[in-house]
Write a protein that holds these residues in place. Structure first.
Motif, PDB file in Angstrom:
ATOM      1  N   ASN A   1       0.818  -1.213   0.000  1.00 49.78           N
ATOM      2  CA  ASN A   1       0.000   0.000   0.000  1.00 49.78           C
ATOM      3  C   ASN A   1       0.852   1.262   0.000  1.00 49.78           C
ATOM      4  O   ASN A   1       0.540   2.241  -0.691  1.00 49.78           O
ATOM      5  CB  ASN A   1      -0.929   0.004   1.221  1.00 49.78           C
ATOM      6  CG  ASN A   1      -2.039  -1.020   1.107  1.00 49.78           C
ATOM      7  OD1 ASN A   1      -2.371  -1.472   0.016  1.00 49.78           O
ATOM      8  ND2 ASN A   1      -2.608  -1.395   2.235  1.00 49.78           N
ATOM      9  N   THR A   2       1.926   1.247   0.772  1.00 46.67           N
ATOM     10  CA  THR A   2       2.802   2.422   0.837  1.00 46.67           C
ATOM     11  C   THR A   2       3.467   2.676  -0.508  1.00 46.67           C
ATOM     12  O   THR A   2       3.595   3.827  -0.944  1.00 46.67           O
ATOM     13  CB  THR A   2       3.870   2.243   1.931  1.00 46.67           C
ATOM     14  OG1 THR A   2       3.224   2.005   3.191  1.00 46.67           O
ATOM     15  CG2 THR A   2       4.735   3.476   2.055  1.00 46.67           C
ATOM     16  N   VAL A   3       3.862   1.604  -1.192  1.00 44.97           N
ATOM     17  CA  VAL A   3       4.475   1.764  -2.514  1.00 44.97           C
ATOM     18  C   VAL A   3       3.460   2.322  -3.510  1.00 44.97           C
ATOM     19  O   VAL A   3       3.789   3.199  -4.322  1.00 44.97           O
ATOM     20  CB  VAL A   3       5.040   0.415  -3.010  1.00 44.97           C
ATOM     21  CG1 VAL A   3       5.432   0.506  -4.483  1.00 44.97           C
ATOM     22  CG2 VAL A   3       6.244   0.005  -2.174  1.00 44.97           C
ATOM     23  N   ILE A   4       2.225   1.840  -3.448  1.00 34.63           N
ATOM     24  CA  ILE A   4       1.179   2.368  -4.343  1.00 34.63           C
ATOM     25  C   ILE A   4       0.969   3.854  -4.086  1.00 34.63           C
ATOM     26  O   ILE A   4       0.858   4.662  -5.030  1.00 34.63           O
ATOM     27  CB  ILE A   4      -0.136   1.592  -4.152  1.00 34.63           C
ATOM     28  CG1 ILE A   4       0.010   0.152  -4.650  1.00 34.63           C
ATOM     29  CG2 ILE A   4      -1.280   2.284  -4.896  1.00 34.63           C
ATOM     30  CD1 ILE A   4      -1.219  -0.716  -4.401  1.00 34.63           C
ATOM     31  N   LEU A   5       0.916   4.243  -2.819  1.00 33.39           N
ATOM     32  CA  LEU A   5       0.746   5.662  -2.490  1.00 33.39           C
ATOM     33  C   LEU A   5       1.933   6.486  -2.971  1.00 33.39           C
ATOM     34  O   LEU A   5       1.755   7.608  -3.470  1.00 33.39           O
ATOM     35  CB  LEU A   5       0.569   5.832  -0.982  1.00 33.39           C
ATOM     36  CG  LEU A   5      -0.727   5.288  -0.367  1.00 33.39           C
ATOM     37  CD1 LEU A   5      -0.764   5.563   1.129  1.00 33.39           C
ATOM     38  CD2 LEU A   5      -1.956   5.891  -1.033  1.00 33.39           C
ATOM     39  N   LEU A   6       3.132   5.948  -2.857  1.00 26.30           N
ATOM     40  CA  LEU A   6       4.324   6.654  -3.321  1.00 26.30           C
ATOM     41  C   LEU A   6       4.298   6.843  -4.832  1.00 26.30           C
ATOM     42  O   LEU A   6       4.562   7.946  -5.342  1.00 26.30           O
ATOM     43  CB  LEU A   6       5.581   5.882  -2.907  1.00 26.30           C
ATOM     44  CG  LEU A   6       6.918   6.421  -3.433  1.00 26.30           C
ATOM     45  CD1 LEU A   6       7.162   7.833  -2.931  1.00 26.30           C
ATOM     46  CD2 LEU A   6       8.069   5.496  -3.029  1.00 26.30           C
TER      47      LEU A   6
END
Length: 474
Positions: free
Chosen positions: A130-135
């Motif tokens: 999820n953090t990578v998608i947000l980044l």
């Protein structure tokens, strides 16, 4: 789909059939200086309706929200037309032709095209994923705009987290980062910055707010990862999809060509000057007509060439864009007095605010606070012009802007960051916020109410972050 095109048709029809005799071509009346502060009550009414009615009368709201939007529009329009007649009519037609129709066309095109891009494969909604998608979405927002990035990334993150119980915070941070703060590095990212570009701010000048953008993004991503890790531990792992790993692939990738067409059309409208046409007293540029025509063509091409199976994979429906079209029709009409008062500067009911803004910190919070509830593009322009008048009175705009971008960097950076960043404070602070909320709710995510979003998330997270940014940078 037919209902959406009917909305667009009647909006265009209404804007073209008004007799020219009813419109004052160039009215000398400074409307904003005449309107009292209580003239914004219908705008407050529609905001409170959006905030409270889904909580207290959900069944009525779900079936009748277009009527509620129309009611508040009429509450403003009827007395407005009675007292100001031709001037009021011109303002209403102006906001429909210049603002609402292009706004809906752009959202519709991006919504349609992004709905034809299906990211297929194994994406499990872990904190790291999820953090990578947000980044990725945060970076994309400055390239294809906050609306484009939001529409492109929202469905993959919803699918990857479909099995999870705790996922509301993920969509909220999605709005913080991808729908707002990520779009602060280029004029393509957010409408206020595009307005600055049109008024002489160099295309890459906005990189001056890279430190503020990077700081805000890193803090939010770290905070999100910590929060999501906490909620992830509370999930029942047996609910996670138990399927063989499948490599990621994109179906409907030709829609990226149509997305590039939208970016090219927006850049075209801001760099090419082909003159204006006068539609019953309303001046619109030829390049903007061409831009809107290209956007419609791109959306239609996406509908024609994208297989229905791809859209079904995205759980695509027209409900979110219809909700935005109906509600923002009322918002755009009722916002007229607020924008007129703001545009009148020191002569308006908010003159005390304009006069009290002096330091970069003042500009950051004044532009940001108003952008949280009003259209952030004219809010940006108001304080942009205020800064030009304060520092370079009597100087031509071209010369004043050339001096401002060199001599008063902190001031313009504060205006730019405030208008873009603080659009995340409410659902209506920036166009994609409400769209993301609608798509998430369509997918079964129980999003917080208008005030729930503010008091549970944006005030304790964003406002505190913006105070820290003020201390460090402004």
């Amino acid at each position: 789909m037919k209902r959406y095109f009917s909305i667009l048709f009647f909006a265009v029809f209404f804007s073209l059939v008004v007799p020219s005799a009813c419109l004052a071509a160039d009215s000398p009346v400074n409307l904003g200086s005449l309107l009292p502060i209580w003239s914004i009550l219908p705008f407050a009414g529609i905001l409170l309706s959006i905030a409270l009615m889904p909580l207290f009368t959900p069944h009525f709201w779900h079936h009748h929200f277009p009527k509620v939007s129309a009611f508040w529009a009429l509450v403003l329009a009827v007395p407005f037309l009675y007292f100001f007649k031709e001037v009021a009519l011109r303002e209403i037609i102006h906001i429909i032709i210049i603002d609402y129709i292009p706004f809906i066309i752009l959202l519709w095109a991006l919504f349609t095209i992004s709905g034809g891009i299906y990211v297929k494969g194994s994406l499990k909604g872990t904190p790291a994923v999820n953090t990578v998608i947000l980044l990725i979405g945060t970076i994309l927002a400055s390239v294809i705009g906050t609306t484009g990035a939001s529409m492109l990334m929202i469905r993959p993150i919803l699918r990857s987290n479909a099995w999870r119980v705790h996922k509301v915070h993920t969509i909220v941070f999605f709005i913080f980062l991808i729908s707002n703060i990520g779009g602060s590095l280029t004029p393509l990212g957010d409408p206020p910055l595009f307005l600055g570009f049109l008024h002489g701010v160099p295309f890459f000048w906005t990189l001056h707010i890279l430190p503020q953008m990077a700081f805000a993004s890193v803090v939010l991503l770290v905070l999100y990862f910590i929060m999501d890790s906490y909620y992830y531990k509370k999930e029942t792992k047996t609910d996670a999809p138990d399927i063989a790993p499948e490599p990621l692939r994109i179906e409907g990738s030709y829609n990226f060509i149509f997305l590039a067409g939208i970016i090219a059309a927006v850049l075209f409208s801001g760099t090419v000057k082909l003159g204006e046409v006068n539609i019953f007293g309303i001046h619109q540029t030829i390049e903007n007509f061409i831009k809107d025509a290209i956007l419609v063509v791109m959306g239609i091409l996406s509908l024609v060439f994208t297989r229905q199976e791809v859209r079904k994979g995205n759980d695509f429906s027209w409900a979110p864009i219809l909700e935005v079209a109906y509600l923002f029709a009322g918002i755009f009409i009722t916002i007229i007095p607020a924008l007129a008062i703001l545009k009148s500067g020191e002569q308006g009911a908010l003159g005390w605010l304009i006069r009290s803004v002096n330091t970069p910190a003042h500009y950051f919070w004044a532009a940001g606070a108003l952008s949280s509830f009003l259209d952030n593009a004219p809010t940006y322009l108001t304080f942009f012009n205020s800064a030009l008048g304060k520092f370079y009175p009597g100087v031509s705009e071209a010369q004043a802007v050339a001096s401002l971008i060199v001599e008063k960097v902190p001031y313009l950076a504060a205006i730019s960051a405030g208008a873009v960043f603080m659009g995340a404070n409410t659902y209506i602070g920036n166009a994609p916020n409400f769209m993301v909320k609608s798509i998430a709710e369509e997918a079964g995510v129980k999003m917080p109410s208008f005030f729930g979003y503010m008091f549970k998330y944006s005030i304790p997270v964003l406002v505190v972050l913006f105070i820290i940014i003020t201390v460090i940078f402004f």
